[in-house]
Write a protein that holds these residues in place. Structure first.
Motif, PDB file in Angstrom:
ATOM      1  N   ALA A  29      26.590  28.047  36.316  1.00 62.88           N
ATOM      2  CA  ALA A  29      25.717  28.249  37.473  1.00 62.88           C
ATOM      3  C   ALA A  29      24.311  28.597  37.012  1.00 62.88           C
ATOM      4  CB  ALA A  29      26.257  29.372  38.356  1.00 62.88           C
ATOM      5  N   GLY A  30      23.327  28.199  37.801  1.00 67.86           N
ATOM      6  CA  GLY A  30      21.949  28.565  37.514  1.00 67.86           C
ATOM      7  C   GLY A  30      21.683  30.026  37.863  1.00 67.86           C
ATOM      8  N   GLU A  31      20.542  30.530  37.407  1.00 69.08           N
ATOM      9  CA  GLU A  31      20.201  31.937  37.638  1.00 69.08           C
ATOM     10  C   GLU A  31      20.129  32.282  39.123  1.00 69.08           C
ATOM     11  OE1 GLU A  31      17.547  33.707  34.102  1.00 69.08           O
ATOM     12  OE2 GLU A  31      16.621  32.002  35.136  1.00 69.08           O
ATOM     13  N   GLY A  32      19.627  31.371  39.928  1.00 72.38           N
ATOM     14  CA  GLY A  32      19.505  31.630  41.362  1.00 72.38           C
ATOM     15  C   GLY A  32      20.838  31.913  42.031  1.00 72.38           C
ATOM     16  N   LEU A  33      21.884  31.288  41.550  1.00 69.56           N
ATOM     17  CA  LEU A  33      23.211  31.466  42.143  1.00 69.56           C
ATOM     18  C   LEU A  33      23.902  32.751  41.686  1.00 69.56           C
ATOM     19  CD1 LEU A  33      24.522  27.800  41.943  1.00 69.56           C
ATOM     20  CD2 LEU A  33      23.641  28.993  43.947  1.00 69.56           C
ATOM     21  N   ILE A  34      23.489  33.296  40.554  1.00 70.61           N
ATOM     22  CA  ILE A  34      24.158  34.497  40.041  1.00 70.61           C
ATOM     23  C   ILE A  34      23.265  35.732  40.062  1.00 70.61           C
ATOM     24  CG2 ILE A  34      25.799  33.194  38.615  1.00 70.61           C
ATOM     25  CD1 ILE A  34      24.011  33.803  36.195  1.00 70.61           C
ATOM     26  N   ALA A  35      22.018  35.584  40.484  1.00 65.93           N
ATOM     27  CA  ALA A  35      21.052  36.690  40.443  1.00 65.93           C
ATOM     28  C   ALA A  35      21.545  37.925  41.194  1.00 65.93           C
ATOM     29  CB  ALA A  35      19.703  36.236  40.997  1.00 65.93           C
ATOM     30  N   GLU A  36      22.126  37.729  42.352  1.00 62.27           N
ATOM     31  CA  GLU A  36      22.614  38.875  43.144  1.00 62.27           C
ATOM     32  C   GLU A  36      23.671  39.661  42.372  1.00 62.27           C
ATOM     33  OE1 GLU A  36      24.897  39.829  47.344  1.00 62.27           O
ATOM     34  OE2 GLU A  36      24.015  37.856  47.046  1.00 62.27           O
ATOM     35  N   HIS A  37      24.536  38.956  41.667  1.00 61.88           N
ATOM     36  CA  HIS A  37      25.580  39.621  40.876  1.00 61.88           C
ATOM     37  C   HIS A  37      24.967  40.420  39.719  1.00 61.88           C
ATOM     38  CE1 HIS A  37      28.375  37.400  43.247  1.00 61.88           C
ATOM     39  NE2 HIS A  37      28.025  36.238  42.731  1.00 61.88           N
ATOM     40  N   LEU A  38      23.926  39.879  39.119  1.00 62.05           N
ATOM     41  CA  LEU A  38      23.253  40.576  38.023  1.00 62.05           C
ATOM     42  C   LEU A  38      22.596  41.852  38.536  1.00 62.05           C
ATOM     43  CD1 LEU A  38      21.582  37.538  36.198  1.00 62.05           C
ATOM     44  CD2 LEU A  38      23.865  38.501  35.874  1.00 62.05           C
ATOM     45  N   HIS A  39      21.943  41.757  39.691  1.00 65.67           N
ATOM     46  CA  HIS A  39      21.304  42.942  40.284  1.00 65.67           C
ATOM     47  C   HIS A  39      22.339  44.005  40.634  1.00 65.67           C
ATOM     48  CE1 HIS A  39      17.258  41.402  40.393  1.00 65.67           C
ATOM     49  NE2 HIS A  39      17.683  40.276  40.936  1.00 65.67           N
ATOM     50  N   ASN A  40      23.462  43.577  41.192  1.00 64.86           N
ATOM     51  CA  ASN A  40      24.520  44.531  41.556  1.00 64.86           C
ATOM     52  C   ASN A  40      25.100  45.212  40.322  1.00 64.86           C
ATOM     53  OD1 ASN A  40      24.242  44.060  44.292  1.00 64.86           O
ATOM     54  ND2 ASN A  40      25.794  42.455  44.321  1.00 64.86           N
ATOM     55  N   CYS A  41      25.226  44.475  39.250  1.00 66.78           N
ATOM     56  CA  CYS A  41      25.735  45.061  38.005  1.00 66.78           C
ATOM     57  C   CYS A  41      24.758  46.113  37.480  1.00 66.78           C
ATOM     58  CB  CYS A  41      25.966  43.963  36.971  1.00 66.78           C
ATOM     59  SG  CYS A  41      26.707  44.556  35.442  1.00 66.78           S
ATOM     60  N   LEU A  49      22.363  49.520  31.080  1.00 65.25           N
ATOM     61  CA  LEU A  49      22.742  48.267  30.439  1.00 65.25           C
ATOM     62  C   LEU A  49      21.501  47.422  30.164  1.00 65.25           C
ATOM     63  CD1 LEU A  49      25.172  46.373  29.696  1.00 65.25           C
ATOM     64  CD2 LEU A  49      24.889  45.392  31.986  1.00 65.25           C
ATOM     65  N   LEU A  50      21.441  46.817  28.997  1.00 63.43           N
ATOM     66  CA  LEU A  50      20.407  45.829  28.697  1.00 63.43           C
ATOM     67  C   LEU A  50      21.015  44.462  29.003  1.00 63.43           C
ATOM     68  CD1 LEU A  50      19.139  47.248  25.290  1.00 63.43           C
ATOM     69  CD2 LEU A  50      18.109  47.512  27.541  1.00 63.43           C
ATOM     70  N   LEU A  51      20.494  43.819  30.028  1.00 63.11           N
ATOM     71  CA  LEU A  51      21.054  42.561  30.515  1.00 63.11           C
ATOM     72  C   LEU A  51      20.027  41.459  30.352  1.00 63.11           C
ATOM     73  CD1 LEU A  51      23.326  41.025  31.984  1.00 63.11           C
ATOM     74  CD2 LEU A  51      22.360  41.834  34.137  1.00 63.11           C
ATOM     75  N   GLY A  52      20.380  40.439  29.599  1.00 59.13           N
ATOM     76  CA  GLY A  52      19.489  39.306  29.390  1.00 59.13           C
ATOM     77  C   GLY A  52      20.065  38.061  30.026  1.00 59.13           C
ATOM     78  N   SER A  53      19.190  37.217  30.548  1.00 59.39           N
ATOM     79  CA  SER A  53      19.602  35.960  31.166  1.00 59.39           C
ATOM     80  C   SER A  53      18.769  34.843  30.548  1.00 59.39           C
ATOM     81  CB  SER A  53      19.381  36.034  32.678  1.00 59.39           C
ATOM     82  OG  SER A  53      19.750  34.817  33.296  1.00 59.39           O
ATOM     83  N   TYR A  54      19.446  33.887  29.927  1.00 57.03           N
ATOM     84  CA  TYR A  54      18.766  32.849  29.170  1.00 57.03           C
ATOM     85  C   TYR A  54      19.204  31.463  29.635  1.00 57.03           C
ATOM     86  CZ  TYR A  54      17.981  36.975  26.388  1.00 57.03           C
ATOM     87  OH  TYR A  54      17.638  38.251  25.996  1.00 57.03           O
ATOM     88  N   PRO A  55      18.412  30.839  30.509  1.00 52.16           N
ATOM     89  CA  PRO A  55      18.744  29.491  30.978  1.00 52.16           C
ATOM     90  C   PRO A  55      18.659  28.480  29.826  1.00 52.16           C
ATOM     91  CG  PRO A  55      16.987  30.456  32.299  1.00 52.16           C
ATOM     92  CD  PRO A  55      17.207  31.352  31.132  1.00 52.16           C
ATOM     93  N   LYS A  78      23.119  31.682  29.649  1.00 54.38           N
ATOM     94  CA  LYS A  78      23.812  32.627  28.775  1.00 54.38           C
ATOM     95  C   LYS A  78      23.351  34.015  29.186  1.00 54.38           C
ATOM     96  CE  LYS A  78      24.212  34.214  23.995  1.00 54.38           C
ATOM     97  NZ  LYS A  78      23.745  34.012  22.611  1.00 54.38           N
ATOM     98  N   LEU A  79      24.302  34.871  29.507  1.00 59.63           N
ATOM     99  CA  LEU A  79      24.012  36.259  29.847  1.00 59.63           C
ATOM    100  C   LEU A  79      24.400  37.122  28.653  1.00 59.63           C
ATOM    101  CD1 LEU A  79      25.651  36.274  33.387  1.00 59.63           C
ATOM    102  CD2 LEU A  79      23.221  36.020  32.850  1.00 59.63           C
TER     103      LEU A  79
END
Length: 100
Positions: A34-46, A53-59, A69-70
């Motif tokens: 999935a692209g970042e737009g589809l999973i962004a809400e889940h990342l914010h909730n986490c 947590l250090l959370l990186g998102s690499y399209p 890659k998260l």
């Protein structure tokens, strides 16, 4: 080649070594289709639940293997495991390609 007397240089290096030591970081990765737009809400909730947590998102463009890659990093192994498991539970199962 390093300038100076090797024994003096070695003593100075050993004296400075303590300044560069740090606790290790532990890391896990989640690869998604999935692209970042589809999973962004889940990342914010986490991050709301695990703010340290250090959370990186690499399209990644141009490959069929995965789209994003998260990376999840923490100095606390247990904290990282809880955050990793939580995020995996949030993400739709059909978008998780692999984990590390």
């Amino acid at each position: 080649m390093l300038p100076g007397i090797p024994q003096i240089f070695e003593a100075k290096l050993l004296a400075l070594a303590g300044r560069f030591t740090t606790d290790p970081y532990f890391i896990n990765a989640i690869y998604t289709s999935a692209g970042e737009g589809l999973i962004a809400e889940h990342l914010h909730n986490c991050l709301k639940l695990y703010p340290e947590l250090l959370l990186g998102s690499y399209p990644r463009i141009g490959t069929a293997e995965y789209r994003v890659k998260l990376t999840l990093e923490s100095k606390d192994r247990d904290y990282l495991k809880r955050a990793f498991d939580y995020l995996l539970g949030l993400l739709p199962k059909d978008v998780v390609v692999k984990t590390e």
